[in-house]
Structure formats: structure tokens, C-alpha cells
Design a protein around this motif. Structure first.
Motif, PDB file in Angstrom:
ATOM      1  N   VAL A 258      11.454 -13.486 -19.660  1.00 50.00           N
ATOM      2  CA  VAL A 258      10.634 -13.477 -18.456  1.00 50.00           C
ATOM      3  C   VAL A 258      11.537 -13.371 -17.232  1.00 50.00           C
ATOM      4  CG1 VAL A 258       8.899 -14.732 -17.113  1.00 50.00           C
ATOM      5  CG2 VAL A 258       8.912 -14.917 -19.618  1.00 50.00           C
ATOM      6  N   VAL A 259      11.158 -12.471 -16.298  1.00 47.12           N
ATOM      7  CA  VAL A 259      11.882 -12.350 -15.029  1.00 47.12           C
ATOM      8  C   VAL A 259      10.983 -12.889 -13.927  1.00 47.12           C
ATOM      9  CG1 VAL A 259      12.981 -10.799 -13.385  1.00 47.12           C
ATOM     10  CG2 VAL A 259      13.175 -10.346 -15.842  1.00 47.12           C
ATOM     11  N   PHE A 260      11.450 -13.994 -13.292  1.00 49.20           N
ATOM     12  CA  PHE A 260      10.719 -14.588 -12.178  1.00 49.20           C
ATOM     13  C   PHE A 260      11.230 -13.982 -10.872  1.00 49.20           C
ATOM     14  CE2 PHE A 260      10.524 -17.733 -15.572  1.00 49.20           C
ATOM     15  CZ  PHE A 260       9.206 -18.153 -15.524  1.00 49.20           C
ATOM     16  N   PRO A 261      10.322 -13.623  -9.948  1.00 43.90           N
ATOM     17  CA  PRO A 261      10.753 -12.949  -8.714  1.00 43.90           C
ATOM     18  C   PRO A 261      11.406 -13.908  -7.721  1.00 43.90           C
ATOM     19  CG  PRO A 261       8.392 -13.327  -8.650  1.00 43.90           C
ATOM     20  CD  PRO A 261       8.852 -13.759 -10.020  1.00 43.90           C
ATOM     21  N   LYS A 262      12.226 -13.348  -6.859  1.00 45.56           N
ATOM     22  CA  LYS A 262      12.866 -14.119  -5.803  1.00 45.56           C
ATOM     23  C   LYS A 262      11.813 -14.752  -4.899  1.00 45.56           C
ATOM     24  CE  LYS A 262      15.976 -13.614  -1.833  1.00 45.56           C
ATOM     25  NZ  LYS A 262      16.846 -12.681  -1.059  1.00 45.56           N
ATOM     26  N   GLY A 263      12.006 -16.026  -4.570  1.00 45.78           N
ATOM     27  CA  GLY A 263      11.102 -16.735  -3.687  1.00 45.78           C
ATOM     28  C   GLY A 263       9.941 -17.419  -4.369  1.00 45.78           C
ATOM     29  N   ALA A 264       9.728 -17.153  -5.660  1.00 41.83           N
ATOM     30  CA  ALA A 264       8.607 -17.762  -6.373  1.00 41.83           C
ATOM     31  C   ALA A 264       8.875 -19.243  -6.620  1.00 41.83           C
ATOM     32  CB  ALA A 264       8.365 -17.046  -7.690  1.00 41.83           C
ATOM     33  N   HIS A 265       7.801 -20.041  -6.705  1.00 42.01           N
ATOM     34  CA  HIS A 265       7.919 -21.458  -7.040  1.00 42.01           C
ATOM     35  C   HIS A 265       8.440 -21.600  -8.473  1.00 42.01           C
ATOM     36  CE1 HIS A 265       6.590 -24.222  -3.932  1.00 42.01           C
ATOM     37  NE2 HIS A 265       5.690 -23.324  -3.543  1.00 42.01           N
ATOM     38  N   VAL A 266       9.327 -22.542  -8.658  1.00 42.71           N
ATOM     39  CA  VAL A 266       9.838 -22.818 -10.007  1.00 42.71           C
ATOM     40  C   VAL A 266       8.768 -23.562 -10.800  1.00 42.71           C
ATOM     41  CG1 VAL A 266      11.575 -24.082 -11.326  1.00 42.71           C
ATOM     42  CG2 VAL A 266      12.221 -22.897  -9.220  1.00 42.71           C
ATOM     43  N   PRO A 267       8.428 -23.098 -12.010  1.00 48.06           N
ATOM     44  CA  PRO A 267       7.419 -23.797 -12.822  1.00 48.06           C
ATOM     45  C   PRO A 267       7.909 -25.200 -13.212  1.00 48.06           C
ATOM     46  CG  PRO A 267       7.865 -21.591 -13.668  1.00 48.06           C
ATOM     47  CD  PRO A 267       8.909 -21.882 -12.660  1.00 48.06           C
ATOM     48  N   GLU A 268       6.965 -26.017 -13.607  1.00 47.65           N
ATOM     49  CA  GLU A 268       7.296 -27.342 -14.134  1.00 47.65           C
ATOM     50  C   GLU A 268       7.225 -27.305 -15.656  1.00 47.65           C
ATOM     51  OE1 GLU A 268       4.698 -30.201 -12.464  1.00 47.65           O
ATOM     52  OE2 GLU A 268       5.351 -29.865 -10.385  1.00 47.65           O
ATOM     53  N   VAL A 269       8.138 -28.046 -16.281  1.00 49.75           N
ATOM     54  CA  VAL A 269       8.152 -28.171 -17.738  1.00 49.75           C
ATOM     55  C   VAL A 269       7.635 -29.559 -18.087  1.00 49.75           C
ATOM     56  CG1 VAL A 269       9.554 -28.099 -19.825  1.00 49.75           C
ATOM     57  CG2 VAL A 269      10.121 -26.621 -17.887  1.00 49.75           C
ATOM     58  N   THR A 270       6.686 -29.619 -18.988  1.00 49.63           N
ATOM     59  CA  THR A 270       6.078 -30.903 -19.356  1.00 49.63           C
ATOM     60  C   THR A 270       7.139 -31.905 -19.794  1.00 49.63           C
ATOM     61  OG1 THR A 270       4.080 -29.758 -20.081  1.00 49.63           O
ATOM     62  CG2 THR A 270       4.387 -32.022 -20.838  1.00 49.63           C
ATOM     63  N   GLY A 271       7.152 -33.057 -19.134  1.00 53.17           N
ATOM     64  CA  GLY A 271       8.082 -34.125 -19.501  1.00 53.17           C
ATOM     65  C   GLY A 271       9.485 -33.958 -18.963  1.00 53.17           C
ATOM     66  N   GLU A 272       9.744 -32.926 -18.145  1.00 54.02           N
ATOM     67  CA  GLU A 272      11.080 -32.686 -17.607  1.00 54.02           C
ATOM     68  C   GLU A 272      11.039 -32.649 -16.087  1.00 54.02           C
ATOM     69  OE1 GLU A 272      13.785 -32.586 -19.277  1.00 54.02           O
ATOM     70  OE2 GLU A 272      13.134 -32.274 -21.344  1.00 54.02           O
ATOM     71  N   ALA A 273      12.017 -33.289 -15.452  1.00 53.67           N
ATOM     72  CA  ALA A 273      12.149 -33.212 -14.000  1.00 53.67           C
ATOM     73  C   ALA A 273      13.018 -32.012 -13.640  1.00 53.67           C
ATOM     74  CB  ALA A 273      12.777 -34.494 -13.462  1.00 53.67           C
ATOM     75  N   ARG A 274      12.752 -31.416 -12.476  1.00 54.81           N
ATOM     76  CA  ARG A 274      13.557 -30.273 -12.039  1.00 54.81           C
ATOM     77  C   ARG A 274      14.982 -30.722 -11.709  1.00 54.81           C
ATOM     78  NH1 ARG A 274       8.883 -29.014  -8.614  1.00 54.81           N
ATOM     79  NH2 ARG A 274       7.717 -27.247  -9.464  1.00 54.81           N
ATOM     80  N   PRO A 275      15.992 -29.909 -12.012  1.00 59.21           N
ATOM     81  CA  PRO A 275      17.378 -30.260 -11.659  1.00 59.21           C
ATOM     82  C   PRO A 275      17.523 -30.483 -10.159  1.00 59.21           C
ATOM     83  CG  PRO A 275      17.341 -28.409 -13.192  1.00 59.21           C
ATOM     84  CD  PRO A 275      15.914 -28.655 -12.785  1.00 59.21           C
ATOM     85  N   GLY A 276      18.313 -31.495  -9.804  1.00 57.92           N
ATOM     86  CA  GLY A 276      18.600 -31.770  -8.404  1.00 57.92           C
ATOM     87  C   GLY A 276      17.545 -32.573  -7.680  1.00 57.92           C
ATOM     88  N   GLY A 277      16.512 -33.019  -8.386  1.00 59.22           N
ATOM     89  CA  GLY A 277      15.434 -33.755  -7.742  1.00 59.22           C
ATOM     90  C   GLY A 277      15.817 -35.187  -7.402  1.00 59.22           C
ATOM     91  N   THR A 278      14.835 -35.969  -7.021  1.00 58.48           N
ATOM     92  CA  THR A 278      15.063 -37.360  -6.628  1.00 58.48           C
ATOM     93  C   THR A 278      15.723 -38.148  -7.762  1.00 58.48           C
ATOM     94  OG1 THR A 278      13.104 -37.284  -5.222  1.00 58.48           O
ATOM     95  CG2 THR A 278      13.958 -39.464  -5.810  1.00 58.48           C
ATOM     96  N   GLY A 279      16.827 -38.790  -7.445  1.00 58.50           N
ATOM     97  CA  GLY A 279      17.531 -39.591  -8.442  1.00 58.50           C
ATOM     98  C   GLY A 279      18.531 -38.811  -9.271  1.00 58.50           C
ATOM     99  N   TRP A 280      18.618 -37.469  -9.064  1.00 57.09           N
ATOM    100  CA  TRP A 280      19.549 -36.665  -9.874  1.00 57.09           C
ATOM    101  C   TRP A 280      20.997 -37.127  -9.668  1.00 57.09           C
ATOM    102  CZ3 TRP A 280      23.763 -33.476  -9.378  1.00 57.09           C
ATOM    103  CH2 TRP A 280      24.038 -32.623 -10.445  1.00 57.09           C
TER     104      TRP A 280
END
Length: 575
Positions: A258-280
Motif C-alpha cells: 500500500v502506498v499512502f499519499p503525502k499529507g494523509a493521516h497515519v492510520p491507527e493499529v489496534t492495540g498499538e500507539a503511534r511512534p513518538g506519541g505521549t510517553g514515548w
């Protein structure tokens, strides 16, 4: 190209070194412990090479990308375990004269049944530790060469099986020592190159994390396993040559690119926090997202530090030392060598969070290390360093797998179904094939998590057995047997509950996902309580004395026997 110039040389050199062990291998002792003639320096390099597995070379950096700075407690636990081993286990284990942990159990307590039980524990630990080695080999090779996942798994399994079948422990020793030096060089040099190449802006972003919420360029993600994503807004993506607009919950099929376009929102993965988020950036590890980072960190460190003492492939390595003093020196040198290596996984982790955070979408953060050079330089320098890191990663898979397959084969052919050298060789091949089949089904599981579970089982079973067996003369067969079984069922039961998705939250979720804080004390308490209700054999003190005799004063076997008799007579007089 990567297979030809990176993986093939490592596998070929491994096989050639394996041939060196053929001429010197005539007995079971030659096969399992290299006739106990390995020097401390060579042995410490081999131990370090064996210990630096896929979880160390790739897994720690991948966990930093996904879970944050707190993941650096993994190398702390990995290294700290050798200090406990140095103080409590190394020299007495070598003096025991045993070839394997089950061998020690029977020698100490004269129980064939206990020997068989500990051999089964080795199979459990070996399975949990070996599967992630072969699994990550498949992931790495597929990532850098676009080959199918199974190719890397089979290549790793074949290299391990052939090397051990040819040369046994002697071959494994030379291979692992060589591969430690190779891994050290191939890990440090690319890290320095990356730090120089990325420039000051990326270095600043690496130490000032920002949550990964939007793609800053058209981003290609390969989903090697099916994944469910939550898309926060309608997004047009490219799947192969097709274009599709996705929104809400989206089940991405296995094998999709899958190729996600520039500027698009990053999807969320069930049970996983996005890298660099609060507490990273928090220097503690929040296991299971339970909100108790201090408890989670302690649970991990307890498992890793105490589990190191009970890892059967590491314990067997000390039996290759000429004597107890050499075993102790081996453990001390190993701490130094590992400390040098573990200075660098954090560099790959923080750079990976900036340059390849999208790997968290497909659950492939384990390959962050080998994915970084191409993100920094698309030309020949990037390809060269990708090849070097791939070679180092395969060296990590092979070195660790050699020791693990050896102890698993020894547990089967030396402890459960005693046989000769021919049977050992056959078992090596069969065990490798079995692990390959398991690894083909384990693509969804994190290498770091699986390896940590192996440490947990070792800490809950062999750590109490070795510590009490070496330092407490009142240990009985019933106590040892009950304690090992309680530790095995407690730790493996909690691991099974985690895999099955047991519905628990908060601090209880941590103690289920990482049961060492309660399973280890439970095993110790059980061994002591059951042993106190019985009576140790009359020769228990003699067996203990053998583990603690001062070898420096014993010049010949006759001297050793005489000193043992005198010490036994003295202890009986005092009694």
C-alpha cells in the motif's frame, strides 16, 4: 543481489568453519562441550556471539521505534544477568562436570526423573528462543531482497543444521566467536555512518520526538501479514496498480503493498500507539499499555536478569571451559563485550522513529535497522550498508541458533533418548526442521516478546534449580521437581493466556504478560517448602563440596579425590 553479497558469504564462512570441527569430533563430549578446552577469551567472544540474537541485533531497535526509550531496559537486563551468573553459577557449574543442565540436575540429586523434566523445560525455552531467530531471518531477507518470507527461514535453518551436524560445539565456538566480531563491526560502523549522514535536522528530531500523525512523503508499506487499520479520514491509497479510497476500519489483506499519499493521516493499529506519541521518550516501559510503567520495567528486568542464569545454551557454554576459574573469567569478559555492543541499539531506534516510523503499521519494526540506510542514501552507499547490516543480522541469527539447536538436540539425544554421535547429528537436523515449520507460522509475533518469554521460563525453572542446587545442601528431589514444574506451568500458563488474549487490564495485565515477578518467587518458595518437609540424601554435602572445592590446590585427579574424601570426612565429624 543482497542474498549473493550479504547472506551467502556469512552462510558460506559459517559452513567452512563448521568443517574445521569435523576432524576433532570423535565423542559426545567433543560434540557437546568441545572437550572442555576453550580459552576464556575465545569462550567469551563465543558466548557474546551466541547471546547477541535477533532480539539484540534488530529487536531492541525495533522496540524503541514502536514503544519508546523505555525499551532500552532490554539490553540492561540482558547484560545484568551475566553479573548474577558470574557471582552465583559460572564456576560451580563448571566444577560439577556436567555436560547439560539436566546432567547437572541428575548429578546433584541422583534423579533420572528430574533429568527428564529439565530436558522438557529446555525444549520449551529452546522453542521460544529459536522461533524468533528464524522468523526474523525470513522478515529481513524478504525486506531487503523482495524474496518470499519462507526463503530466509529455510536458509537460516539449513545453515544451522549443516554446521552443527558437521562440527558440533567446537565448530559452533569458532563460528560464534567469528560472528561476534563480525556483528560488532557491522553494527557500529553503519551506526556511525548514519549519524554523520542524516544531518543535524534529523538528529535533532531524533532526540525531540513528535508523534507520527501524518505522512511527510508518499510512503510504501508492505503488509506481510493481514492487519486491521483505523483510517481517521477518507484517504486515497494505491494498492499495487489500483487506486482505492478507504475510511474507518480497513482489513488490509496479507501480502498487500500500500502506498499512502503525502499529507494523509497515519492510520491507527489496534492495540498499538503511534511512534513518538505521549510517553514515548519516558525512560520506563509501559507493558501492555497498562499504565504502570515502573511495574512493567521491573517485571522485564527481573525476567531478563534472572533468566540469563537459566538459559541452557549459555550454561552449556561454561562447560567448555577448562576449569571453574576459566568459567568465571569467561563470564566477566562477556559482560565487557556485551556492554560495548549495547551502546548502539538506541541509535538505530531513535533514528528509526524519525526515518521509518511507518513500519509500525505492518508490525515489522524488527527490520528498522536494515531499512535505515536506504532511507538515508538511495545510491550505492545505502545499498552497501544495507548489505552489511543484513550480513550482521544473519550472523546474529546463525550464532544464537547454533547454541540453541545444540542444547535442544542434546536434551533429546543425551537426556531423553540417549544415543550416540550419529543420533545427535540426526537430531540436530530434525530439530532445525521442526523450528523452521514453527517459524513459518510465527510471522505475526515480535522477536523481542518471544525471546523475553524464553527468559521468563528460564528464570522460573532453572534459576531456582541452579541457585539452590549450588548453594543449599537441603534441596531434595521432591523439592526440585515440584519447584521446576510449578515454575514451568506458572510461566507458560501466563504466556498462553497472553497469546489467547486473556481479558485483563491494569497491573494484572502486566503480571500475566510478564509473570517473572511472581513465578520466580513461587518456584523458589515451592522448592524450599517441599524440601524442608523431606530429608536430603546422605551424600548431599559431598555433592555440594564438589561444586565449591578450590581447584587451584588440586594438581591431579588423585589429589582431587583425596581432597574430596578429606573434606567429606571433616564434614561428617562436625555433624
Amino acid at each position: 543481489m543482497i542474498i549473493a553479497f550479504a547472506v551467502a558469504p556469512v552462510v558460506l564462512v559459517t559452513l567452512l568453519i563448521g568443517l574445521r570441527g569435523v576432524a576433532a569430533m570423535r565423542t559426545t563430549s567433543d560434540f557437546l562441550v568441545a572437550s572442555r578446552r576453550v580459552s576464556p577469551l575465545l569462550n567469551s567472544a563465543a558466548v557474546s556471539g551466541e547471546y547477541l540474537s535477533a532480539a539484540s541485533f534488530l529487536g531492541v531497535a525495533g522496540l524503541v521505534v514502536k514503544d519508546g526509550i523505555g525499551s532500552l531496559w532490554y539490553p540492561v537486563g540482558f547484560t545484568a544477568g551475566y553479573i548474577a551468573m558470574l557471582v552465583l553459577v559460572a564456576a560451580p557449574m563448571r566444577r560439577s562436570g556436567a555436560l547439560t543442565v539436566p546432567d547437572f540436575a541428575e548429578a546433584r540429586l541422583a534423579s533420572p526423573a528430574l533429568r527428564r523434566v529439565t530436558a522438557v523445560v529446555i525444549l520449551v525455552i529452546g522453542g521460544l528462543y529459536l522461533v524468533p531467530q528464524f522468523r526474523t531471518a525470513g522478515l529481513v531477507l524478504s525486506a531487503v531482497s523482495n524474496s518470499p518470507y519462507w526463503v530466509g527461514v529455510v536458509v537460516a535453518g539449513a545453515g544451522v543444521a549443516i554446521t552443527l551436524a558437521l562440527g558440533g560445539m567446537r565448530a559452533a565456538t569458532y563460528v560464534q566467536a567469528f560472528q561476534f566480531v563480525l556483528k560488532l563491526v557491522l553494527f557500529i560502523v553503519p551506526a556511525v555512518w548514519l549519524l554523520i549522514q542524516v544531518g543535524p535536522q534529523v538528529r535533532d528530531e531524533a532526540v525531540h520526538p513528535v508523534e507520527f500523525t501524518r505522512f511527510d512523503h508518499d510512503t510504501r508499506v508492505v503488509f506481510r501479514v493481514g492487519t486491521t487499520l483505523t483510517i481517521p479520514e477518507p484517504t486515497t491509497v494505491h494498492i499495487g496498480a489500483a487506486e482505492r479510497t478507504v475510511d474507518g476500519s480497513w482489513d488490509v489483506p496479507q501480502g498487500s503493498t500500500v502506498v499512502f499519499p503525502k499529507g494523509a493521516h497515519v492510520p491507527e493499529v489496534t492495540g498499538e500507539a503511534r511512534p513518538g506519541g505521549t510517553g514515548w521518550e519516558r525512560p520506563l516501559l509501559d507493558l501492555q499499555g497498562a499504565g504502570h510503567p515502573l511495574l512493567g520495567t521491573w517485571a522485564l528486568v527481573v525476567a531478563l536478569a534472572l533468566g540469563t542464569m537459566g538459559l541452557p545454551h549459555v550454561i552449556m557454554r561454561f562447560h567448555t571451559s577448562p576449569d571453574g576459574r576459566a568459567a568465571r573469567r569467561t563470564a566477566a569478559l562477556t559482560v565487557g563485550l556485551l556492554s560495548v555492543f549495547y551502546l548502539f541499539p538506541g541509535i538505530y531506534g531513535v533514528l528509526g522513529r524519525v526515518l521509518v516510523p511507518q513500519l509500525y503499521l505492518s508490525g515489522a519494526t524488527d527490520i528498522a535497522v536494515v531499512a535505515l540506510p536506504a532511507q538515508v542514501d538511495a545510491g550505492w552507499p545505502g545499498s552497501t550498508f544495507t548489505a552489511l547490516l543484513t550480513a550482521g543480522a544473519f550472523a546474529a541469527f546463525l550464532a544464537t541458533s547454533l547454541g540453541l539447536v545444540l542444547v535442544v538436540s542434546g536434551a533429546i539425544s543425551y537426556d531423553l533418548l540417549p544415543g550416540g554421535l550419529g543420533q545427535l547429528r540426526f537430531t540436530v537436523v530434525a530439530a532445525s526442521a521442526a523450528v523452521v515449520l514453527l517459524a513459518l507460522q510465527a510471522i505475526r509475533l515480535d522477536a523481542g516478546v518471544l525471546v523475553t518469554w524464553g527468559f521468563t521460563v528460564a528464570a522460573s525453572t532453572f534459576c531456582p534449580l541452579l541457585v539452590l542446587g549450588i548453594w543449599w545442601s537441603r534441596l531434595t528431589v521432591a523439592g526440585a521437581m515440584t519447584g521446576v514444574l510449578v515454575g514451568l506451568f506458572a510461566s507458560s500458563g501466563a504466556i498462553a493466556g497472553t497469546l489467547l488474549g486473556l481479558p485483563v487490564t491494569g497491573w494484572l495485565a502486566i503480571l500475566v504478560a510478564q509473570p517473572a515477578p511472581w513465578s520466580v518467587p513461587l518456584a523458589f518458595t515451592t522448592m524450599i517448602a517441599v524440601s524442608l518437609r523431606g530429608r536430603p540424601p546422605s551424600w548431599a554435602r559431598t555433592a555440594m563440596l564438589r561444586l565449591h572445592l578450590n581447584e587451584d590446590r588440586l594438581e591431579t585427579p588423585a589429589d582431587r579425590l583425596r581432597a574430596l574424601r578429606e573434606a567429606t570426612r571433616t564434614s561428617e565429624t562436625r555433624t
